[in-house]
Scaffold this motif. Sequence first.
Motif, PDB file in Angstrom:
ATOM      1  N   PHE A   1      39.566  37.136  43.318  1.00  0.00           N
ATOM      2  CA  PHE A   1      38.267  36.957  43.333  1.00  0.00           C
ATOM      3  C   PHE A   1      37.246  36.219  42.238  1.00  0.00           C
ATOM      4  N   VAL A   2      37.734  36.949  41.252  1.00  0.00           N
ATOM      5  CA  VAL A   2      37.229  36.735  39.741  1.00  0.00           C
ATOM      6  C   VAL A   2      37.354  35.189  39.488  1.00  0.00           C
ATOM      7  N   ARG A   3      38.590  34.858  39.908  1.00  0.00           N
ATOM      8  CA  ARG A   3      39.144  33.467  39.421  1.00  0.00           C
ATOM      9  C   ARG A   3      38.395  32.514  40.215  1.00  0.00           C
ATOM     10  N   LYS A   4      38.447  32.702  41.470  1.00  0.00           N
ATOM     11  CA  LYS A   4      37.323  31.758  42.476  1.00  0.00           C
ATOM     12  C   LYS A   4      35.909  31.842  41.753  1.00  0.00           C
ATOM     13  N   LEU A   5      35.598  32.822  41.480  1.00  0.00           N
ATOM     14  CA  LEU A   5      34.128  33.102  41.408  1.00  0.00           C
ATOM     15  C   LEU A   5      33.823  32.119  40.369  1.00  0.00           C
ATOM     16  N   ARG A   6      34.570  32.133  39.272  1.00  0.00           N
ATOM     17  CA  ARG A   6      34.625  31.639  37.927  1.00  0.00           C
ATOM     18  C   ARG A   6      34.454  30.292  38.130  1.00  0.00           C
ATOM     19  N   LYS A   7      35.471  29.637  39.213  1.00  0.00           N
ATOM     20  CA  LYS A   7      35.682  28.215  39.297  1.00  0.00           C
ATOM     21  C   LYS A   7      34.398  27.793  40.141  1.00  0.00           C
TER      22      LYS A   7
END
Lengths: 580, 784
Positions: A88-94
């Motif tokens: 989730f964090v990765r997606k959000l950052r993206k």
Amino acid sequence: MGGLQKKKYESGSATNYITRNKARKKLSLSLADFRRLCILKGIYPHEPKHKKKVNKGSTAPRTFYLLKDIRFLLHEPIVGKFREYKIFVRKLRKAYGKAEWSGVQRLKENKPGYKLDHIIKERYPTFIDALRDVDDALSMCFLFSTFARTGKCHVQTIQLCRRLTVEWMNYIIYSRSLRKVFLSIKGIYYQAEVLGQTITWIAPYQFAHDHPTDVDYRVMATFTELYTTLFGFVNFRLYQTLNLVYPPKLDGQGEMNLKSESDEDYALDSESYTEKLSALSASLARMVPLVEEEETALDHFPAEGEDLEKMETREKAELELDNQKKLFEGLKFFLNREVPRESLAFLLRCFGGQVSWDKSLCIGSTYDVTDETITHHIVDRPNIDKQYINRYYIQPQWVYDSVNAKIVLPVEEYFLGVTLPPHLSPFVHETEGDYVPPEKLKLMALQRGEKPNTEEEEEEEEEEDDDDEDDDDEEAEEEEAEEEANLAKMEQKRSQGKSLPVKVTPGKVKSENRMRVAEEEKAEEKRLAIMMMKKKEKYLYDKIMFGKKRNIREANKLAAKRKAHDEASKVDKKKKKTKS
Amino acid sequence: MRPAQNGTMSTLKNKKRNIEEKEDEQLPIFDKDQSKDAHLDDNDEDEADLSDSEESVFSGLEESGSDSDDEEEEEEEEEEEEDGAVGKSTGVEEKKKVSGDGDVQLCDKDVSKPQANGQHSKEKKKKKPIKSAVQDGGKESVVSDRDSGLMISSQVDEYEHDTSDEEDIRNTVGNIPMEWYKDYPHIGYDLNGKKIFKPIRNKDELDEFLDKMENPDYWRTVQDKMTGSDIRLSDEQVDLVHRLQEGKFGDVSFNEYEPAIDFFSNEVMIHPVTNRPQDKRSFIPSLIEKEKVGKLVHAIKMGWIKPRRPKETTPVYYDLWAKEDPNSILGRHKMHVPAPKMRLPGHEESYNPPPEYLLSEEERLAWEQQDPEDRKLSFLPQKFACLRAVPAYSRFIHERFERCLDLYLCPRQRKMRVNVNPEDLIPKLPKPKDLQPFPTTQSLVYRGHSSLVRSISVSPSGQWLVSGSDDCTVRFWEVSTARCLKTVEVAGAVKGVAWNPNPTVCLVAVSYDDTVLLVNPGLGDQLLCNATDQLISSYEEPEEVNDQHVQWTVSEGEGHEQGHRLTLKHPKAVRQVTWHVKGDYLACVMPDNSSNLQVVIHQVSKRRTQNPFRKNKGMVQCVSFHPVRPYFFVATQRYVRVYNLIKQELTKKLMTNCKWISSMAIHPGGDNVICGSYDCRLAWFDLDLSTKPYKVLRHHKKALRGVAYHRHYPLFASGSDDGSVIVCHGMVYNDLLQNPLIVPVKVLKGHTITHDLGVLDVTFHPTQPWVFSSGADGTVRLFT
């Protein structure tokens, strides 16, 4: 001849343990996540008996976990949630990077979360287990609830902690289960007895915290996460056992009182309700309307001998407890603005007192300073301008000391501007040989019902003390005299030995002290017996004796210090007297 | 046809146009339009009415132009009237002439209002901003009217108030400085390209001056550069100029302080703000959106986008332990070690502790110098006069954090806390009182030696005591009186003395250096002494002489008088001598790690010597004969070997677990052995039980030097370098099932420690429960 050669470290203790790093890899978690998992699941390292064997011959310091524990962690659903969160964090950052705001919105809406309910249930299969472990949870929540709303952790966490602690305090008040309280330099210790479990917690003084830099707040936050969940469930259950509404509501009357007063003063309804709750001045709403409480009298069973005695002592204890619960019943307190309001209100309400404070100080005050029926006014300043005649002006320590003593102490020693008597810890139980401060002895006498009169008695006491000291002195003198006599004898003997020119002197009947001889014999016997002890036992015995001796030494040291202090203060007093 | 007409009109029109041009300068944006307009207006001149609705059909854009044309028409019509000529249309638009007719009439009416030209234009000027606004709005509003010619009546109204300053411009030179035409007779070109000539001006300076003087309106007369004509400004115009100069709004009636009305307010209006019809594009589905939706649909289909999760409705907290199912408790929970609770605070943590708990100055300094880990208290006790003064505890968060670390980082172990009464640990032993007799007090001191007394021995009768010392003397004492009866001087420090245990022989073996001396002290029964002497002298030399290690010589002369009887010269230094019980055999120890000749056994009656061992098994410390059986005990550094002398074999090897054996004694029963060692131990062996010690006693603080058994009483004693002799009760039962009982009964002290040596030898009296000890202080003491 036969068989393959056994390889090393493929069986036995080496396979029962796993190092932290390997465990982490096995679970494919980052160190931070592994730590969190361990905290949440209550997994701790184990010290293997044979470190070298487990460490495959190396002596490097490593942390070992039981392989069983790690296998147990493998099945934990929360591990998956951790990974989900990472994704989730990765997606959000993206999404942020691409400035896809709708995507960010959507992701945030679907933020993965996890619940700790099953872990709580698993770690504490019974309610009593949970209650036993609630100490740390309480201390932690009390600490977090005093944090500033900015910075170190989420505001929601702080608010939740505050809510839970308020709920807990309300429960304690309602069930009247507080037993002891102690003002230490670190904070205020409270001890309550809930469903037979002794629970102690510490609440810091109400000041802003100086946040240290060498503290890992993530660890603390993880613990708090666990603790708030546990604590919430415990609170729910406790409220349920007393037929109280959860989340707590003020009962009708209290609510009315509060509403009429101060709705305008406080901005938000949602906040003001918790504020009102935290004022601790009104009682709680019940699920079932209050029925006249019947004191469940203890059933009397015909008993004999020891059982009877036990019964009697138990009844006595019960009675004492009842009395303690009603310690401040009928008393009306008013808190001045400089005293710690929450602590005192909590305490006074726990023991049945009525309490109020200045309206501008906090929400929920029930009566004014001018109320004629106030019996005690708690003040923590050297003097106060306007004093009412029919009430005592006392310092806050009186309340704490009274609670610990389980009796309403005489107020004379706690008046305004008076040097307070020492505040003793209620958690110390002196066994034989320990040092007991004289204040405690006095208190114990009070509890037994002996009433010393104030001034004269003090002087008398002083005199008595003097007498005692004199006695001591006398004893000491006696001893000294004896010693001197002995010395004289010895010298005589020596001189006899030296004066070789033979002289026949009339023989003296040696007055042998039979007791002493017997004692000496016994001591000798003991010494010889000690010589025959086994090595192991001897070691243990020596250790015990060493500890005992150390205790005695310390007690003596304290006593000597006290004596010196008393003497010094007495001299001071005398000087003052002579001056005046 | 048209241009010709135009030509006639041109001069007249020019005048007006000059004014209009001036205004056009103010509106350069419309220039293009105006030029168009001008073109259109030409039509209008001819057929003013027809053109209007006709052209509006074609485009909305031109409509705006035509709209503005309407105003211009006014003037043109005026001009037409003045001209008195009505031009005919080109015939293109004649179809709609019917509708146009009415228009013309109305126009005429309109024109009938006499208005000064200048004034007219002034009016136009004033209304210009409003008009332009109307124009903009009009563009849309007109759309609906496009096709209908029925709007004419309303148009009439429009004309009445229409004050557009969009004049047709006859001069086509554009917006250029007019000086460029200074030298020409014309001032520009009209639409047909004909020159527009400057008005005839024959005013010279004088005329100018006269004009200035005479004409009261001179000051308000302005020359129009475009046309070169003079224009007299009207009052309103002058006023306007003044207002503009003062920086005011041109319009008198304009109120700049009108109350602001929020147009876009929160109130929802029932009508739209604009009535603009929706664009076409608003009816056509957007391709871009379609593409986006398509992508989303695909993503949903593929599961890349998940629909929003429904909000959880279950309460956060509920009764978690509603069903306490004992079966659901995990097995591992049994192994769970709950974390220990925090330590509860003591008095010293109070904010107002009793004074004795406060640290004194030195204690505080010591506390500060200690490492934080070593400190007994993690804080400094402090006293505050009142609760108000108590500050926040700075390490509060630290302590909680440390607790957290303890909870998840510390290994936990169940530790069995021994809660024993130390008294229970002390073994229950019979009271020494019940084990009497044993020596309790020091009764006699035998003084005389000037150096260490290495060895002592008591005569079998118990009447005499012999002691050998480092001062190279052997002294004979009477036990009961402590009198030294005889002193025999030898050539070296005496290492060992041993009285022959045979009561019928009065002989003492003395060892010094490499010599063993057999001495007849001549004490006691005279008969006995003589018998001994006879025994020694009755020896007969055997026929065959064996090659012996030891040389036997008979003492004679002075030595004989002193009591020396036999001298045995050994190859090495002799450390210990010991007799067999029968008194015939004598064993000597010559400790040497490198040879097999360490122990020799002499037979005194036959003056024979033998070396019993062929091999070296370690340095021999001491040897002893079994009191009853033909066994021989040899103590090396760590082991005691028991040999059967008859069978010539090793029967037992006792492991002492000591580092270095110093002395050994055999129980008179023969089944028990005690060994003293330099590492403070005394090991008791029960030969029937095992080869390991039955009991190891560590009573002494320092190395043991001598041990001894009593011959009759169940007593044994050990002497050590700490200067004490410990007497123990060591009862050996005949019943093999019962183990020996060992009870220490007395610690005897008397010897002073000199050169770190205390007691060197102990021995019991043969009949009485007395013990002798010799010490490094040169004394021998008797304890009874």
